[in-house]
Structure formats: structure tokens, C-alpha cells
Design a protein around this motif. Structure first.
Motif, PDB file in Angstrom:
ATOM      1  N   PHE A   1       0.825  -1.202   0.000  1.00 16.79           N
ATOM      2  CA  PHE A   1       0.000   0.000   0.000  1.00 16.79           C
ATOM      3  C   PHE A   1       0.861   1.255   0.000  1.00 16.79           C
ATOM      4  O   PHE A   1       0.680   2.164  -0.819  1.00 16.79           O
ATOM      5  N   TYR A   2       1.832   1.320   0.918  1.00 18.20           N
ATOM      6  CA  TYR A   2       2.691   2.494   1.015  1.00 18.20           C
ATOM      7  C   TYR A   2       3.569   2.669  -0.230  1.00 18.20           C
ATOM      8  O   TYR A   2       3.717   3.774  -0.751  1.00 18.20           O
ATOM      9  N   SER A   3       4.170   1.574  -0.696  1.00 19.92           N
ATOM     10  CA  SER A   3       5.061   1.676  -1.859  1.00 19.92           C
ATOM     11  C   SER A   3       4.299   2.069  -3.117  1.00 19.92           C
ATOM     12  O   SER A   3       4.819   2.786  -3.975  1.00 19.92           O
ATOM     13  N   SER A   4       3.040   1.639  -3.236  1.00 16.84           N
ATOM     14  CA  SER A   4       2.231   2.024  -4.392  1.00 16.84           C
ATOM     15  C   SER A   4       2.035   3.531  -4.437  1.00 16.84           C
ATOM     16  O   SER A   4       2.188   4.166  -5.491  1.00 16.84           O
ATOM     17  N   ILE A   5       1.729   4.136  -3.286  1.00 20.66           N
ATOM     18  CA  ILE A   5       1.557   5.588  -3.222  1.00 20.66           C
ATOM     19  C   ILE A   5       2.853   6.301  -3.589  1.00 20.66           C
ATOM     20  O   ILE A   5       2.868   7.267  -4.368  1.00 20.66           O
ATOM     21  N   LEU A   6       3.966   5.817  -3.030  1.00 22.68           N
ATOM     22  CA  LEU A   6       5.246   6.473  -3.277  1.00 22.68           C
ATOM     23  C   LEU A   6       5.715   6.311  -4.714  1.00 22.68           C
ATOM     24  O   LEU A   6       6.309   7.232  -5.291  1.00 22.68           O
ATOM     25  N   PHE A   7       5.462   5.160  -5.326  1.00 23.60           N
ATOM     26  CA  PHE A   7       5.864   4.977  -6.722  1.00 23.60           C
ATOM     27  C   PHE A   7       5.013   5.839  -7.661  1.00 23.60           C
ATOM     28  O   PHE A   7       5.515   6.340  -8.677  1.00 23.60           O
ATOM     29  N   LEU A   8       3.744   6.017  -7.342  1.00 21.26           N
ATOM     30  CA  LEU A   8       2.921   6.946  -8.129  1.00 21.26           C
ATOM     31  C   LEU A   8       3.481   8.362  -8.042  1.00 21.26           C
ATOM     32  O   LEU A   8       3.562   9.077  -9.043  1.00 21.26           O
ATOM     33  N   THR A   9       3.887   8.755  -6.838  1.00 20.85           N
ATOM     34  CA  THR A   9       4.487  10.077  -6.660  1.00 20.85           C
ATOM     35  C   THR A   9       5.818  10.178  -7.391  1.00 20.85           C
ATOM     36  O   THR A   9       6.118  11.208  -8.020  1.00 20.85           O
ATOM     37  N   LEU A  10       6.614   9.116  -7.334  1.00 22.73           N
ATOM     38  CA  LEU A  10       7.913   9.103  -8.003  1.00 22.73           C
ATOM     39  C   LEU A  10       7.759   9.197  -9.522  1.00 22.73           C
ATOM     40  O   LEU A  10       8.520   9.906 -10.201  1.00 22.73           O
ATOM     41  N   MET A  11       6.762   8.517 -10.066  1.00 22.91           N
ATOM     42  CA  MET A  11       6.500   8.597 -11.510  1.00 22.91           C
ATOM     43  C   MET A  11       6.079  10.005 -11.909  1.00 22.91           C
ATOM     44  O   MET A  11       6.457  10.498 -12.975  1.00 22.91           O
ATOM     45  N   THR A  12       5.307  10.655 -11.052  1.00 20.64           N
ATOM     46  CA  THR A  12       4.911  12.042 -11.321  1.00 20.64           C
ATOM     47  C   THR A  12       6.126  12.959 -11.315  1.00 20.64           C
ATOM     48  O   THR A  12       6.278  13.821 -12.196  1.00 20.64           O
ATOM     49  N   PHE A  13       7.008  12.764 -10.329  1.00 20.54           N
ATOM     50  CA  PHE A  13       8.225  13.575 -10.257  1.00 20.54           C
ATOM     51  C   PHE A  13       9.118  13.320 -11.478  1.00 20.54           C
ATOM     52  O   PHE A  13       9.745  14.257 -12.000  1.00 20.54           O
TER      53      PHE A  13
ATOM     54  N   PHE B   1       1.024  17.222  -2.275  1.00 21.65           N
ATOM     55  CA  PHE B   1       1.723  18.469  -2.583  1.00 21.65           C
ATOM     56  C   PHE B   1       2.689  18.282  -3.755  1.00 21.65           C
ATOM     57  O   PHE B   1       2.796  19.141  -4.630  1.00 21.65           O
ATOM     58  N   MET B   2       3.384  17.148  -3.770  1.00 27.12           N
ATOM     59  CA  MET B   2       4.327  16.893  -4.856  1.00 27.12           C
ATOM     60  C   MET B   2       3.612  16.725  -6.191  1.00 27.12           C
ATOM     61  O   MET B   2       4.042  17.256  -7.217  1.00 27.12           O
ATOM     62  N   VAL B   3       2.517  15.976  -6.178  1.00 28.77           N
ATOM     63  CA  VAL B   3       1.741  15.772  -7.408  1.00 28.77           C
ATOM     64  C   VAL B   3       1.197  17.098  -7.918  1.00 28.77           C
ATOM     65  O   VAL B   3       1.275  17.406  -9.120  1.00 28.77           O
ATOM     66  N   MET B   4       0.652  17.915  -7.017  1.00 29.14           N
ATOM     67  CA  MET B   4       0.109  19.211  -7.415  1.00 29.14           C
ATOM     68  C   MET B   4       1.205  20.108  -7.991  1.00 29.14           C
ATOM     69  O   MET B   4       1.034  20.716  -9.054  1.00 29.14           O
ATOM     70  N   TYR B   5       2.331  20.194  -7.283  1.00 23.65           N
ATOM     71  CA  TYR B   5       3.422  21.060  -7.748  1.00 23.65           C
ATOM     72  C   TYR B   5       3.952  20.590  -9.107  1.00 23.65           C
ATOM     73  O   TYR B   5       4.160  21.411 -10.017  1.00 23.65           O
ATOM     74  N   CYS B   6       4.180  19.294  -9.233  1.00 27.18           N
ATOM     75  CA  CYS B   6       4.753  18.770 -10.482  1.00 27.18           C
ATOM     76  C   CYS B   6       3.825  18.994 -11.665  1.00 27.18           C
ATOM     77  O   CYS B   6       4.255  19.458 -12.734  1.00 27.18           O
ATOM     78  N   TYR B   7       2.543  18.713 -11.500  1.00 28.15           N
ATOM     79  CA  TYR B   7       1.630  18.842 -12.629  1.00 28.15           C
ATOM     80  C   TYR B   7       1.287  20.296 -12.946  1.00 28.15           C
ATOM     81  O   TYR B   7       1.018  20.627 -14.108  1.00 28.15           O
ATOM     82  N   ILE B   8       1.298  21.149 -11.937  1.00 31.34           N
ATOM     83  CA  ILE B   8       1.124  22.581 -12.234  1.00 31.34           C
ATOM     84  C   ILE B   8       2.320  23.095 -13.026  1.00 31.34           C
ATOM     85  O   ILE B   8       2.173  23.847 -14.001  1.00 31.34           O
ATOM     86  N   SER B   9       3.529  22.685 -12.640  1.00 32.41           N
ATOM     87  CA  SER B   9       4.737  23.082 -13.372  1.00 32.41           C
ATOM     88  C   SER B   9       4.720  22.540 -14.793  1.00 32.41           C
ATOM     89  O   SER B   9       5.099  23.240 -15.745  1.00 32.41           O
ATOM     90  N   ILE B  10       4.270  21.302 -14.953  1.00 33.17           N
ATOM     91  CA  ILE B  10       4.192  20.705 -16.288  1.00 33.17           C
ATOM     92  C   ILE B  10       3.176  21.458 -17.144  1.00 33.17           C
ATOM     93  O   ILE B  10       3.407  21.713 -18.335  1.00 33.17           O
ATOM     94  N   THR B  11       2.044  21.823 -16.532  1.00 32.06           N
ATOM     95  CA  THR B  11       1.018  22.580 -17.266  1.00 32.06           C
ATOM     96  C   THR B  11       1.553  23.911 -17.756  1.00 32.06           C
ATOM     97  O   THR B  11       1.337  24.303 -18.914  1.00 32.06           O
ATOM     98  N   VAL B  12       2.266  24.624 -16.881  1.00 26.35           N
ATOM     99  CA  VAL B  12       2.866  25.908 -17.266  1.00 26.35           C
ATOM    100  C   VAL B  12       3.855  25.711 -18.405  1.00 26.35           C
ATOM    101  O   VAL B  12       3.898  26.495 -19.365  1.00 26.35           O
ATOM    102  N   ARG B  13       4.639  24.657 -18.335  1.00 24.41           N
ATOM    103  CA  ARG B  13       5.631  24.368 -19.381  1.00 24.41           C
ATOM    104  C   ARG B  13       4.943  24.059 -20.705  1.00 24.41           C
ATOM    105  O   ARG B  13       5.358  24.542 -21.776  1.00 24.41           O
TER     106      ARG B  13
END
Length: 362
Positions: A128-140, A226-238
Motif C-alpha cells: 500500500f505504502y510503496s504504491s503511493i510512493l511509486f505513483l508520486t515518483l513517476m509524477t516527479f 503536494f508533490m503531485v500538485m506542484y509537479c503537474y502545475i509546473s508541467i502545465t505551465v511548461r
């Protein structure tokens, strides 16, 4: 008997009578002791939770197995993206493998022994924990590939993916060690054999539960969100700063990913936070005997688990490249459908990411 002895005897009699005089109304406890027996919640769990768990188990193995098959047949297994994706699939397999055990537990009691109680509990939380972290890592990783494309081209190597994946597994295992230590099997007169945390005083166990709740909310929800929001907002701006034909489609895809993550994870973690606050600020004798949070936990937890199980499918099949791979796979298995499918002209082994939009084609 001397006068001193008489005086001491008299004082003893007064002390004895004042201590044990039960006729004194000040010693009568008139409050009712409320037994919080949550029969309806337990019946709900026994009726519906096993169905949810079995459905999640089947969806997880079908969906993740399909992603694994497509990666093996059409993709290079040693690229950064696919290393992360393979680890995400593995974490979901590990998590889903525990669900049939918990489904059986909800139907009756724990029939699998102490060793499996500890192992299944640990596998459940590690997955459960690793799934959440890997999703975040893929976003980063998407953020690096799009926003810092030049620098990422040098740093996004196989070693980077391996080190990051090992770190995720280490954090997930460390966060789950208490399950291996504290989980035990014991017999309850009403419910039968239980696989629960035990072995310490109730106050100590309550502190452990508080640590788990706050750990879940802060480390495995708030930080990833927070990481997902920051990363995807930055990607959107780009993406908005470039001139791409499919800019609109990319922005819609980003919105869907953020919205789905938020909708699936927020209710469950809000309930977790409310339970933690309830334990923290309420004395044992003042705790309300309410079923609301228990029902909410059952429902919201299964929504989060469902997203956890199907996330690799969601994160891959929204991209054009994986859609094309899926069509090729289906056309080989069912040739009669081949004439009704259109295929992307993109090479099936292409792994280049030359534009921001290409980050959404894997």
C-alpha cells in the motif's frame, strides 16, 4: 485496657466505618456504563467488505498483469519509466495478494495462524505504502522529463531509477515494521480468532495507532499530494509555453490525473485524520459510541484501495503509445478485430521524450 488503647480502638472504628459505609450516598455511582458494541458495523463489514476486496483483487491482477504483459512484449524493460512502472506493478501485486486473506477474515475469523497474520499484514502495508510512493515518483519523473528536459537527459539514467526504487521500498518496509512486531493472533470470546495489534498496554497501543494515523496522513498523503500538485502545475505551465497541436489534450489529461488522485485519496485520509484527532483529544470514558467514522472508513478505504489497484492501468492507458500497444495485443489474440483498429505510426520501441507532450505517450 488503658485509656490510650480505648482511644486508638475508637479511632480505628471510625476510620473503618467511614471507609466502608456503603450507605453513604456519596459513594454510590449512579452513572450508566455504556458498552460500545458495534454489531451493525461488523455486520456491514462481513457482508460488503469481502466483495470489495475480491473485486479489487481481481481488477488488480487483471489490470496490472496486462500492463506487465505489454511492457514485456513491446517496451524496453531497462528504461527509467518502465523500471518505475514495473516496481509500481510489483507493489500492487504485493498489496492485492493480501486482500483474499482479509476478505476471509471479515467473513469469519483469522484461520491462517500467527506467522501469516504477521506476513500478510506486513505485505498489505508495504504494498500500500510503496504504491503511493511509486505513483508520486513517476509524477516527479514526468516533471523532470518535461520541465528540466536538458538536465534530466543526463541524470535520468538506469542507476537513478534503481536507487530511487530501492529508497521507496526501504521507506515502505520501515513504515510497516510495526505490523511484523505487533500483530498477533488471539481468541476473542465473541468474534473468535483475531489478527490484531496486541502485546502492550492499551495506552501504549493507542499511541502506536496515533503514530500510524499521522504517518499515513502526513507521509503517505499530504506530502505526495503536494508533490503531485506542484509537479503537474509546473508541467502545465511548461506545456502552455510551447506551441503544440495537442496542447489541449495534454492539459485535460493532467487535470484528470490530479482530480482522480484527489477524489480517491482525500476522503480516506480525512477520515484517518478525524480518527487520530478523536483519539488525541478525547478521554477514554468520553469517547462517543458512534458508527459514522467506521462506516466512512470502510467506504473511503475501498475507494482508495481500488485506485491503488488500477493505477498502473490508469497511468499507462491514457497515453497514446500504450493504447497502440494494447490494440496490437488484442489484434493478435482476436484477428477479426484487426480491421476495426487504427494504429499509431510511432515505433513500438521508441522511448524518446523530445517534447513535453511526449511525456504523456507512455
Amino acid at each position: 485496657m488503658s485509656d490510650d488503647d480505648d482511644e486508638q480502638y475508637r479511632l480505628f472504628q471510625e476510620l473503618f466505618n467511614s471507609t466502608y459505609d456503603t450507605s453513604d450516598p456519596t459513594y454510590v455511582v449512579s452513572e450508566n456504563v455504556q458498552l460500545c458494541i458495534k454489531t451493525s458495523v461488523n455486520q456491514f463489514g462481513a457482508k460488503f467488505i469481502p466483495v470489495f476486496y475480491y473485486v479489487n483483487f481481481l481488477l488488480s491482477y487483471l489490470g496490472n498483469g496486462l500492463v506487465l504483459c505489454i511492457i514485456y512484449k513491446y517496451e524496453r524493460l531497462n528504461t527509467v519509466t518502465n523500471i518505475f512502472l514495473l516496481n509500481l506493478v510489483l507493489s500492487n501485486f504485493l498489496f492485492a495478494a493480501s486482500l483474499p486473506f482479509w476478505a476471509t477474515y471479515h467473513l469469519s475469523d483469522w484461520i491462517f495462524g500467527t506467522a501469516l497474520c504477521k506476513l500478510v499484514s506486513s505485505a498489505y502495508f508495504i504494498g500500500f505504502y510503496s504504491s503511493i510512493l511509486f505513483l508520486t515518483l513517476m509524477t516527479f519523473d514526468r516533471y523532470l522529463a518535461v520541465v528540466h528536459a536538458v538536465a534530466a537527459a543526463k541524470s535520468r539514467k538506469r542507476l537513478y531509477a534503481i536507487v530511487a526504487s530501492v529508497s521507496v521500498w526501504f521507506v515502505s518496509i520501515a513504515a510497516s515494521v510495526k505490523e511484523l512486531v505487533l500483530r498477533n493472533v488471539w481468541k476473542d470470546n465473541l468474534s473468535g480468532w483475531m489478527c490484531e495489534e496486541s502485546g502492550y498496554a492499551e495506552s501504549t497501543m493507542e499511541r502506536f495507532r496515533l503514530v500510524s494515523y499521522y504517518q499515513q496522513f502526513l507521509l503517505f498523503f499530504l506530502l505526495p499530494l503536494f508533490m503531485v500538485m506542484y509537479c503537474y502545475i509546473s508541467i502545465t505551465v511548461r506545456i502552455l509555453s510551447t506551441r503544440m497541436k495537442e496542447k489541449c489534450r495534454s492539459i485535460k489529461l493532467i487535470f484528470v490525473i490530479i482530480a482522480t488522485f484527489f477524489v480517491c485519496w482525500t476522503p480516506y485520509n480525512v477520515v484517518i485524520l478525524l480518527r487520530a484527532i478523536q483519539i488525541s483529544v478525547t478521554r477514554e470514558e468520553d469517547k462517543p459510541c458512534s458508527d459514522s467514522l467506521d462506516y466512512a472508513l470502510y467506504v473511503t478505504r475501498n475507494i482508495a484501495y481500488l485506485y491503488c489497484c488500477i493505477s498502473p492501468v490508469f497511468y499507462t492507458f491514457v497515453g497514446k503509445k500504450f493504447q497502440s500497444h494494447f490494440k496490437r495485443l488484442i489484434s493478435k489474440k482476436i484477428p477479426c478485430l484487426k480491421g476495426h483498429m487504427s494504429f499509431s505510426s510511432q515505433s513500438t520501441r521508441s522511448t524518446s521524450q523530445r517534447t513535453p507532450h511526449s511525456a504523456y505517450e507512455y
